[in-house]
Design an enzyme around this catalytic site. Structure first.
Site, PDB file in Angstrom:
ATOM      1  CB  SER D  61      -0.903   0.081   1.212  1.00 24.59           C
ATOM      2  OG  SER D  61      -1.923  -1.077   1.047  1.00 24.59           O
ATOM      3  CB  VAL D 258      -0.416  -5.603   3.933  1.00 27.80           C
ATOM      4  CG1 VAL D 258      -0.174  -6.219   2.492  1.00 27.80           C
ATOM      5  CG2 VAL D 258      -1.075  -6.536   4.960  1.00 27.80           C
TER       6      VAL D 258
END
Lengths: 307, 307, 307, 307
Positions: D61, D258
């Site tokens: 991300s 993540v």
């Protein structure tokens, strides 16, 4: 009865507020909202029809009654591990609940639940085989081998599948679907695209009016308990967020479709199908519901009354 | 019937998993979960009882059936401006829906809805007058003037009112309540604190089994249409988020209370009351529901079957 | 700076779209939306004011910065057992989240959170004592003993308390409040009803601009770490569901009130207060936010820039 | 600084509670949680690294910062018609909000928002072209042409795409995506599968530390205002439902992935990248966050402090 139905058709023809035809696919959007048909079939073999009772329409979600019946026949109470049996509240809540309940749909009649039922009956087979089985079952119930899928409708649904694809991938993410999402959706959209008329539809529901036996065929379709349970699900969840309203006004178990059809069951009395394409705000046939309300008043049929 | 009920009591006594007694107030928490009573009253005047059928218990939410009946008598269909008639989904959703629907409760049987019904029937009067009227109506239906409020229970509910006070202030903030919140809650908690036994409760429901007439009194209580509609609401919303399950298993309209009682109606056949204090996860009597399921199987009573 | 502020006042006076004055109580609804004031106070002791900078207004939620500071002083990090420190999303979600998170408010600046902070600082004392302490603290920070509660506003808030009473009873139902709901609300409404002007408000925020020290007084109010953390909470949660927008446009930590005031902090540079009664859709001062955006552009003050 | 970083690496190595490695795809699940790397790059051209600072990891991300920057460059403020800029609350709320807000994602850093940003920058081109552009931009910022997509990770993400496919179809159903869902997802998963090390990542963020200029290259990447606004979005939304916590503890804008990486910006001071694969409950690097907290304490860097 026939006089009443004729008069009803004449009366309903005069109504100008006929609801809004479903417009999410062009095939449904183009249907003439002025149409109305009704068929009443009794366990003893009588059939009464009026209006556009032999015009084909897309049964859409009414098909969920038939796939639910098939699924219970195939896997019995094991089905309830995949889908619940509680009303779902308003559309807004349905997706909230789906998340809250870890991807398990609340009942077999909301879209997510019907998709889960299709996944359950596929049992590793290809869509084609599964669809053949569904069609055979519906033809058998309706005693009419001419019933077919409307492939143009099915293809259009597939093209506009995003909302249902979202639900299906959501359930898949929770491990709730075993088959490929597109195959499940393809099967689901074909099932919804079955074209029937009111008479065929009322014929198909007869087994639910006689504790599981279609007396006109002399065949038991399901056990008495199962027939009653399917009726209970239709009563509780058959009209989306208008289920309470339908129970309040009509007082019979029923299942509506976005094509404007409704199948209603008066246990011990009749299987009834109505069709009028215009929908109310909850997505149920506006004129069709009114027709059933009038019929229930005329006949005194209501599961909540004493006879 | 009497033999069946006796055998049922004996069988149910052996069950050790009896659910969890409501414990949010000490008066309910201290009730012995081993108790079970049942009463079956028929329109023709027969009464069958078994087990602890004459032990008083707190009817709690079952009282909502009586105040709903009163409210419809006082203001008719105007009531539906204050409260809806759709199932509410799970408890989590109830408050979400209350916000989403601008403080209008989904149906008269969830707490918010029952509070709105109480507000509607107060009509500017003081709680004392309103409560007198409620009690008179219940005594009349039960044919028993000994029925009273349990004031200790009512006081305890008032002391632990925060969840309901939150709902009431929430509705008031949307302009949904016309009376003072504490007065409405005081009235509501007293209504819920009516103490009755199974026999009195089954007697009180007879008018719903005969299209609005209590045949044992020879009195019409409400119109046939209204009786059927009250039954439809009990069917759709009478067991909170277990309403679908109750319809599926028992197949009769019913209303449960957190005190462990359930009033069920078999239209044309009987008014039935059961009581056992242990609750399932949805807050409905565990043994009571099982008893009704057995009774329905034994008698064949089900609104979804052909007779 | 003074020239800029004067020009800003002149420019903003011409704007006709000034938002909507809060109208949930008559005392706020009657305030003239044409008003605008600004005060800029620097750690070195300079003060610049323009417009209606000495007109008193109801600081409302800006008071939450001061009670949060007090609460951290009294119980330190233990406060975070009662209230979280994450943004709360839109108003609709706030009550959903409150249920989802078992009655623990997401942050000290939404109403539920501020009520929990009040409950935390009451520590068994009566509202009167607690309010005395709050007022003393605010007067000390503002260096002005003339600051008072507006008791008419507080009484009116109490009268229209339903939304907040609903939240408070909801939290109490989860065991989140230790004091009587009405006493907590009474204290909360008085705190919100503090009347201040822009100059007093900007003075009060100086300690947050200098790592916890009010240099004009030569007093450390809180530790550097605590001052930074309070600023972070103002940044993340200070403008309800407009917090992201405020950070994006202004780039400074700030706390708004429904009375039309905003306290903003430019660390190392200044404490700034603006006031204009008209609110945007998120409940933050429309002209006030615009004024801060212009000031930030003029000065280059932004916590997200290199100097 | 170097001594501090060396000591920090030594200290963090001793911690046994290192969080939970993402396990939704095997490629992430197999990464050794004992690893930790850090890189600090200053506008003046200094670089400090320690630990596993040159080990490649999946930035996931964090890539959203770069595509957001590209999207703002391509379509400017028009982007905000496709995506909002408010924090989103907890994961549960994200889908509720997506429905409530008609399929418009709350911000560009939640998955739905990042998918909408990808759709916005595709502008009718094929995934391959779009991905080429993304990679060129990242290589340019990092001054390193060796940076590549990890195609195995991207393929695995595509295979386990159900949750994101659900979001994408949901937005498409609201007319929010213009390109084919699978093409958008394919592009999105490749973007997330960029493999970088801490040093490359810290280099790439330098322009955000100096009001839009990468001083080591002597190039303006974006305007000062845009750099500040990107920082504000990282601050408000960069750590999902842990954004408030990160602002509270670290006090710097940051974006996590993540894969265990975090890019943090100390405006005027440094661009910092940390990496440790174990995640906390909100999905942010546990040891990485702790490292940044220590670094901020050591250096005094905090946007909420006076210097």
């Amino acid at each position: 009865m026939q006089d009443f139905l004729n008069a009803l058709v004449a009366e309903l023809k005069l109504i100008t507020q006929r609801g809004k035809v479903a417009d999410y696919i062009p095939q449904l959007a183009s249907v003439d909202p002025a149409q109305f048909g009704i068929a009443v079939c009794t366990p003893s073999g009588d059939s009464f029809t009026a209006g556009d009772a032999t015009t084909l329409f897309s049964i859409q979600s009414i098909s969920k009654v038939f796939t639910l019946t098939m699924a219970l026949g195939k896997i019995g109470d094991g089905l309830w591990q995949h889908v619940g049996r509680e009303p779902s509240g308003n559309p807004f809540n349905s997706i909230v609940q789906l998340e809250h309940e870890m991807g398990k749909p609340r009942n077999p009649f909301i879209n997510a639940g019907a998709i889960a039922v299709v996944d359950a009956i596929m049992m590793g087979h290809e869509p084609k085989e599964c669809l053949g089985e569904i069609l055979s079952f519906v033809r058998y119930l309706a005693k009419d081998d001419s019933i077919c899928f409307d492939r143009v409708v099915a293809a259009s649904e597939m093209q506009h599948r995003d909302r249902n694809a979202s639900l299906a991938h959501f359930m898949k993410a929770f491990g709730r679907l075993r088959h490929d999402v597109d195959k499940v959706l393809g099967t689901y959209f074909h099932q919804c695209a079955i074209a029937m008329n009111c008479l065929q539809l009322a014929q198909s529901g007869l087994f639910l009016a006689s504790d599981g036996i279609d007396k006109t065929m002399g065949q038991r379709i399901v056990s008495a308990q199962r027939a009653r349970r399917i009726n209970s699900l239709m009563m509780m969840c058959g009209h989306y967020d208008g289920s309470g309203e339908f129970a309040f006004r009509v007082g019979l178990p029923g299942k509506s479709g976005v094509g404007g059809g409704i199948l209603a069951i008066a246990p011990g009395k009749a299987s009834i199908a109505v069709w009028s394409p215009g929908l109310d705000q909850q997505g149920n046939s506006l004129i069709g519901t009114l027709a059933l309300e009038r019929l229930a008043q005329f006949t005194g049929w209501s599961v909540f009354g004493q006879k």
